[in-house]
Design an enzyme around this catalytic site. Sequence first.
Site, mmCIF file in Angstrom:
data_model
loop_
_atom_site.group_PDB
_atom_site.id
_atom_site.type_symbol
_atom_site.label_atom_id
_atom_site.label_comp_id
_atom_site.label_asym_id
_atom_site.label_seq_id
_atom_site.Cartn_x
_atom_site.Cartn_y
_atom_site.Cartn_z
ATOM 1 N N ARG A 18 0.822 -1.219 0.000
ATOM 2 C CA ARG A 18 0.000 0.000 0.000
ATOM 3 C C ARG A 18 0.856 1.268 0.000
ATOM 4 O O ARG A 18 0.513 2.261 -0.638
ATOM 5 C CB ARG A 18 -0.919 -0.054 1.234
ATOM 6 C CG ARG A 18 -1.852 1.160 1.403
ATOM 7 C CD ARG A 18 -2.852 0.885 2.520
ATOM 8 N NE ARG A 18 -3.515 2.075 3.030
ATOM 9 C CZ ARG A 18 -4.700 2.524 2.623
ATOM 10 N NH1 ARG A 18 -5.358 1.891 1.672
ATOM 11 N NH2 ARG A 18 -5.224 3.601 3.156
ATOM 12 N N ILE A 55 -7.072 8.084 -0.856
ATOM 13 C CA ILE A 55 -6.997 6.629 -0.949
ATOM 14 C C ILE A 55 -7.839 6.135 0.223
ATOM 15 O O ILE A 55 -7.684 6.590 1.359
ATOM 16 C CB ILE A 55 -5.538 6.119 -0.894
ATOM 17 C CG1 ILE A 55 -5.468 4.592 -0.817
ATOM 18 C CG2 ILE A 55 -4.742 6.720 0.239
ATOM 19 C CD1 ILE A 55 -4.055 4.032 -1.014
ATOM 20 N N SER A 56 -8.769 5.234 -0.062
ATOM 21 C CA SER A 56 -9.731 4.806 0.958
ATOM 22 C C SER A 56 -9.054 4.079 2.111
ATOM 23 O O SER A 56 -7.965 3.516 1.970
ATOM 24 C CB SER A 56 -10.779 3.882 0.343
ATOM 25 O OG SER A 56 -11.289 4.426 -0.848
ATOM 26 N N GLN A 57 -9.754 4.072 3.240
ATOM 27 C CA GLN A 57 -9.329 3.319 4.424
ATOM 28 C C GLN A 57 -9.233 1.825 4.044
ATOM 29 O O GLN A 57 -10.091 1.315 3.322
ATOM 30 C CB GLN A 57 -10.412 3.526 5.485
ATOM 31 C CG GLN A 57 -10.225 2.799 6.774
ATOM 32 C CD GLN A 57 -11.515 2.815 7.588
ATOM 33 O OE1 GLN A 57 -12.584 3.148 7.082
ATOM 34 N NE2 GLN A 57 -11.395 2.453 8.844
#
Length: 240
Positions: A63, A89-91
């Site tokens: 990530r 950027i999403s959780q």
Amino acid sequence: MLKFGAASGRQHNSDGSHTSQTPMRFGDPASYDEQRQEMVELQLRRRGVHDARVLEAMLQVPRHEFIPEEFRAQAYEDHPLPIAKEQTISQPLIIAISLQAIALTGSESVLEVGTGSGYQTALLASLTRQVYSAERHPELAETAERTLRNLGFSNVQVSIRDGSQGWKEHSPYDAILVSAAAPSVPRSLVEQLADEGRMVIPVGPPHTQHLLLVRRNGLTTTTETVDGCRFVPLVGAEGY
Ligand code: SAH
């Protein structure tokens, strides 16, 4: 399995022995590996993410490679992070829940709407046969494409376009994953879904979105709610 180019903390000598390099510091690849394992265990598995393929993909995909330098140290924390163009950027948990809901087996052709950093794109590429990903900001699309290429993903195509209208050329899709919130389920996306195909999409205004799982059965669809969540808006002809 894909290679992610993580440097080993050990060096191979010509006599076959190993030499340990300098002690690990925060920010070293090995340290990111540990943080990633912790993320999967504490943020995902313990909170009910159970799909083994999703957990494995999230253990493998680095990530931090998708996160701008200044926020990289927070790559494995339990929240969204800023990327360029005021997007996020999403959780990790939201991504895991979406991927689990879409239940990929490995043979699908998938459309992603909202490439963003390309992190979720990489996960999709690990989980299935072919991924088409649409992003409206050229800068984000280009950065994501470069990161994906550098990491060795070859089953992904990124396109700069309004994904609220899908990407007709490669349709129908076995699965569609939308990662920006829409006012309602865009008709074009339903039309580009294969029979028995499924779509995960956040729908609703900024503070009260629902993550929907839409299944297509011939000319009809069924919809169920997956989880409460908050995404940036889907901007476009069939968006906001
Ligand atoms: N899954 C991404 C999340 C990115 S945020 C990640 O892991 O990084 C959502 C993205 O959707 C943003 O990059 C935004 O620019 C994009 N987006 C919003 N509306 C769009 C549209 N109509 N077509 C394509 N991309 C769109």
